[in-house]
Motif scaffolding. Structure first.
Motif, mmCIF file in Angstrom:
data_model
loop_
_atom_site.group_PDB
_atom_site.id
_atom_site.type_symbol
_atom_site.label_atom_id
_atom_site.label_comp_id
_atom_site.label_asym_id
_atom_site.label_seq_id
_atom_site.Cartn_x
_atom_site.Cartn_y
_atom_site.Cartn_z
ATOM 1 N N TRP A 180 0.855 -1.187 0.000
ATOM 2 C CA TRP A 180 0.000 0.000 0.000
ATOM 3 C C TRP A 180 0.892 1.238 0.000
ATOM 4 O O TRP A 180 1.737 1.390 0.873
ATOM 5 C CB TRP A 180 -0.915 0.013 1.234
ATOM 6 C CG TRP A 180 -1.655 -1.271 1.437
ATOM 7 C CD1 TRP A 180 -1.271 -2.332 2.194
ATOM 8 C CD2 TRP A 180 -2.903 -1.635 0.856
ATOM 9 N NE1 TRP A 180 -2.200 -3.339 2.134
ATOM 10 C CE2 TRP A 180 -3.224 -2.951 1.317
ATOM 11 C CE3 TRP A 180 -3.807 -1.000 -0.012
ATOM 12 C CZ2 TRP A 180 -4.377 -3.614 0.944
ATOM 13 C CZ3 TRP A 180 -4.959 -1.663 -0.382
ATOM 14 C CH2 TRP A 180 -5.243 -2.951 0.091
ATOM 15 N N LEU A 181 0.701 2.118 -0.979
ATOM 16 C CA LEU A 181 1.586 3.268 -1.131
ATOM 17 C C LEU A 181 0.807 4.582 -1.197
ATOM 18 O O LEU A 181 -0.316 4.638 -1.720
ATOM 19 C CB LEU A 181 2.426 3.139 -2.404
ATOM 20 C CG LEU A 181 3.356 1.933 -2.514
ATOM 21 C CD1 LEU A 181 4.089 1.963 -3.854
ATOM 22 C CD2 LEU A 181 4.343 1.910 -1.358
ATOM 23 N N GLU A 192 7.172 12.326 -3.285
ATOM 24 C CA GLU A 192 7.561 11.299 -2.316
ATOM 25 C C GLU A 192 6.644 10.084 -2.468
ATOM 26 O O GLU A 192 5.497 10.212 -2.907
ATOM 27 C CB GLU A 192 7.445 11.819 -0.878
ATOM 28 C CG GLU A 192 8.420 12.901 -0.493
ATOM 29 C CD GLU A 192 8.323 13.222 0.998
ATOM 30 O OE1 GLU A 192 8.348 12.271 1.810
ATOM 31 O OE2 GLU A 192 8.206 14.415 1.334
ATOM 32 N N VAL A 193 7.152 8.932 -2.056
ATOM 33 C CA VAL A 193 6.350 7.707 -2.013
ATOM 34 C C VAL A 193 6.544 7.076 -0.646
ATOM 35 O O VAL A 193 7.670 6.778 -0.246
ATOM 36 C CB VAL A 193 6.765 6.713 -3.114
ATOM 37 C CG1 VAL A 193 5.951 5.420 -2.991
ATOM 38 C CG2 VAL A 193 6.567 7.322 -4.497
ATOM 39 N N LEU A 194 5.435 6.902 0.077
ATOM 40 C CA LEU A 194 5.482 6.321 1.416
ATOM 41 C C LEU A 194 4.753 4.986 1.430
ATOM 42 O O LEU A 194 3.643 4.864 0.905
ATOM 43 C CB LEU A 194 4.810 7.261 2.427
ATOM 44 C CG LEU A 194 5.406 8.666 2.618
ATOM 45 C CD1 LEU A 194 4.545 9.445 3.610
ATOM 46 C CD2 LEU A 194 6.836 8.592 3.083
ATOM 47 N N GLY A 195 5.367 3.997 2.056
ATOM 48 C CA GLY A 195 4.661 2.759 2.312
ATOM 49 C C GLY A 195 3.745 2.932 3.514
ATOM 50 O O GLY A 195 4.052 3.681 4.440
ATOM 51 N N THR A 196 2.589 2.276 3.489
ATOM 52 C CA THR A 196 1.651 2.421 4.599
ATOM 53 C C THR A 196 0.941 1.091 4.829
ATOM 54 O O THR A 196 1.286 0.069 4.234
ATOM 55 C CB THR A 196 0.648 3.558 4.313
ATOM 56 O OG1 THR A 196 -0.129 3.822 5.486
ATOM 57 C CG2 THR A 196 -0.283 3.213 3.165
ATOM 58 N N ARG A 202 -7.032 3.064 3.873
ATOM 59 C CA ARG A 202 -8.489 3.171 3.834
ATOM 60 C C ARG A 202 -8.940 4.520 4.398
ATOM 61 O O ARG A 202 -9.893 5.119 3.896
ATOM 62 C CB ARG A 202 -9.106 2.020 4.645
ATOM 63 C CG ARG A 202 -10.623 2.016 4.619
ATOM 64 C CD ARG A 202 -11.164 1.640 3.256
ATOM 65 N NE ARG A 202 -12.597 1.899 3.193
ATOM 66 C CZ ARG A 202 -13.161 2.935 2.551
ATOM 67 N NH1 ARG A 202 -12.394 3.819 1.916
ATOM 68 N NH2 ARG A 202 -14.458 3.095 2.556
ATOM 69 N N MET A 203 -8.268 5.007 5.426
ATOM 70 C CA MET A 203 -8.595 6.313 5.977
ATOM 71 C C MET A 203 -8.439 7.404 4.924
ATOM 72 O O MET A 203 -9.320 8.251 4.740
ATOM 73 C CB MET A 203 -7.706 6.601 7.183
ATOM 74 C CG MET A 203 -7.986 7.934 7.882
ATOM 75 S SD MET A 203 -6.995 9.314 7.257
ATOM 76 C CE MET A 203 -5.393 8.921 7.958
ATOM 77 N N LEU A 204 -7.341 7.352 4.188
ATOM 78 C CA LEU A 204 -7.100 8.356 3.150
ATOM 79 C C LEU A 204 -8.096 8.210 1.996
ATOM 80 O O LEU A 204 -8.532 9.203 1.414
ATOM 81 C CB LEU A 204 -5.666 8.243 2.642
ATOM 82 C CG LEU A 204 -4.577 8.615 3.658
ATOM 83 C CD1 LEU A 204 -3.196 8.311 3.094
ATOM 84 C CD2 LEU A 204 -4.678 10.077 4.064
ATOM 85 N N ARG A 219 -17.112 7.015 10.891
ATOM 86 C CA ARG A 219 -17.143 6.107 9.738
ATOM 87 C C ARG A 219 -16.138 4.978 9.895
ATOM 88 O O ARG A 219 -16.444 3.801 9.691
ATOM 89 C CB ARG A 219 -16.866 6.882 8.451
ATOM 90 C CG ARG A 219 -16.745 6.007 7.206
ATOM 91 C CD ARG A 219 -16.418 6.813 5.965
ATOM 92 N NE ARG A 219 -17.491 7.740 5.620
ATOM 93 C CZ ARG A 219 -17.489 8.493 4.520
ATOM 94 N NH1 ARG A 219 -16.462 8.424 3.675
ATOM 95 N NH2 ARG A 219 -18.500 9.306 4.258
ATOM 96 N N LEU A 220 -14.913 5.327 10.283
ATOM 97 C CA LEU A 220 -13.860 4.312 10.366
ATOM 98 C C LEU A 220 -14.026 3.393 11.573
ATOM 99 O O LEU A 220 -13.691 2.201 11.501
ATOM 100 C CB LEU A 220 -12.487 4.997 10.421
ATOM 101 C CG LEU A 220 -12.069 5.766 9.158
ATOM 102 C CD1 LEU A 220 -10.696 6.408 9.355
ATOM 103 C CD2 LEU A 220 -12.058 4.857 7.930
ATOM 104 N N SER A 221 -14.534 3.941 12.676
ATOM 105 C CA SER A 221 -14.728 3.084 13.853
ATOM 106 C C SER A 221 -15.760 2.000 13.568
ATOM 107 O O SER A 221 -15.621 0.859 14.024
ATOM 108 C CB SER A 221 -15.149 3.919 15.064
ATOM 109 O OG SER A 221 -16.426 4.509 14.855
ATOM 110 N N GLU A 222 -16.775 2.340 12.788
ATOM 111 C CA GLU A 222 -17.772 1.339 12.399
ATOM 112 C C GLU A 222 -17.181 0.326 11.427
ATOM 113 O O GLU A 222 -17.419 -0.882 11.530
ATOM 114 C CB GLU A 222 -18.986 2.025 11.768
ATOM 115 C CG GLU A 222 -20.087 1.064 11.367
ATOM 116 C CD GLU A 222 -21.306 1.781 10.807
ATOM 117 O OE1 GLU A 222 -22.181 1.084 10.260
ATOM 118 O OE2 GLU A 222 -21.379 3.021 10.896
#
Length: 254
Positions: A180-181, A192-196, A202-204, A219-222
Motif C-alpha cells: 500500500w503506497l 515522495e512515495v510512502l509505504g503504509t 483506507r482512511m485516506l 465512519r472508520l470506527s464502524e
C-alpha cells in the motif's frame, strides 16, 4: 495493404499510412514508393530514439533491470502494437503501462514490471499536476476541523513492493501481502512515495470529499470495529503529520 483503403482514398493518405506503418514497424513494412530509403532511415531513428529517450527518463526504476536489447524490444513493441489516444508526451508513460499490461514481454522474468512502471508514471503525473490548495497547519478540533485528501496525492496498491525493489534486492519471491503506497507532491514540490498499511490507506481513501474529523472517526470506527475514542486519539496525530507533508488538507468548517 491496398485492401485497407477505399478506392477513392487520396494518394497522400495512402502515403501517410505507409510512412507511419514503416516508422512503427520497419521490419514488416516497406518504404513508401518515391521516398528515398536514406531519408526514411533518418525518420525511423529519430522517432525511435525520441520515444526510447523519453521512456528512459520516465521509467528510471525499471530500466536497470533489463539489458539494451530487451529495452529496445519493449520500445519497438510499444510503437508497433499500441495505439496511443493522446497527442501529449506527458501521457506516454500511462500508454506504455497499458501496453505492458497487455504484453507478455519480460513479464515472466519480471512479473512486477507493469506495476513498477505504473508507479513511475504516477510520479510523473504528480510532478505535472496542478498545485493543491494551500492551507496552514491548524489545531485539530474534533467537530470543526474538516479534512480532505490533497489533489496532489495518488493512493496506490500493488502486489509487489515496487517502491523499493532494485536489481540487487529482487529475489523472485512474491510477497504474501499487497503493498500500500501513498505517492504525493510535498510542500517543497518534491514527489515522495510512502509505504503504509491498509487501515491508513483506507482512511485516506475516505477523504475524497471533505469530512469533519468526528465524521471520519465515526465512519472508520464502524468499518474497523474499533472504539471511537481510541481511534480519535490515533487519528489526530496522523492527520497532523499528513497535513505537514501536504497529503491531507485541513480547514475549519464554516
Amino acid at each position: 495493404m491496398g485492401s485497407s483503403f477505399r478506392d477513392d482514398t487520396p494518394d497522400y493518405q495512402r502515403i501517410q499510412h505507409q510512412f507511419a506503418s514503416y516508422i512503427r514497424d520497419p521490419a514488416s513494412n516497406s518504404v513508401p514508393s518515391g521516398i528515398e530509403q536514406r531519408r526514411m532511415d533518418i525518420y525511423k531513428r529519430l522517432f525511435f530514439n525520441n520515444l526510447a529517450s523519453f521512456c528512459i527518463k520516465a521509467f528510471k526504476s525499471f530500466r536497470p533491470f533489463i539489458n539494451d536489447d530487451q529495452w529496445n524490444t519493449l520500445i519497438r513493441g510499444f510503437m508497433r502494437e499500441h495505439t496511443c489516444k493522446s497527442p501529449y508526451f506527458k501521457d506516454i508513460p500511462l500508454a506504455f503501462v497499458e501496453y505492458l499490461e497487455s504484453s507478455d514481454q519480460v513479464s515472466v522474468e519480471y512479473p512486477f514490471m507493469s506495476e513498477m512502471c505504473h508507479l513511475d508514471a504516477m510520479r510523473m503525473q504528480l510532478r505535472l499536476a496542478p498545485d493543491a490548495r494551500l492551507c496552514e497547519n491548524l489545531n485539530i478540533i474534533e467537530d470543526a476541523t474538516r479534512v480532505q485528501l490533497s489533489a496532489a496525492v495518488r493512493l496506490l496498491s500493488y502486489q509487489w513492493p515496487v517502491h523499493k525493489l532494485t536489481p540487487s534486492t529482487w529475489d523472485g519471491q512474491k510477497p504474501k501481502q499487497p503493498t500500500w503506497l501513498i505517492a504525493f507532491r510535498n510542500r517543497n514540490d518534491q514527489v515522495e512515495v510512502l509505504g503504509t498499511n491498509v487501515h491508513t490507506f483506507r482512511m485516506l481513501e475516505s477523504l475524497t470529499h471533505p469530512l469533519t474529523l468526528s465524521a471520519l472517526t465515526a465512519r472508520l470506527s464502524e468499518e474497523f470495529k474499533v472504539d471511537r475514542k481510541s481511534l480519535m486519539n490515533q487519528l489526530i496525530p496522523t492527520v497532523q503529520a499528513f497535513n505537514k507533508k501536504g497529503v491531507i488538507l485541513t480547514s475549519l468548517r464554516n
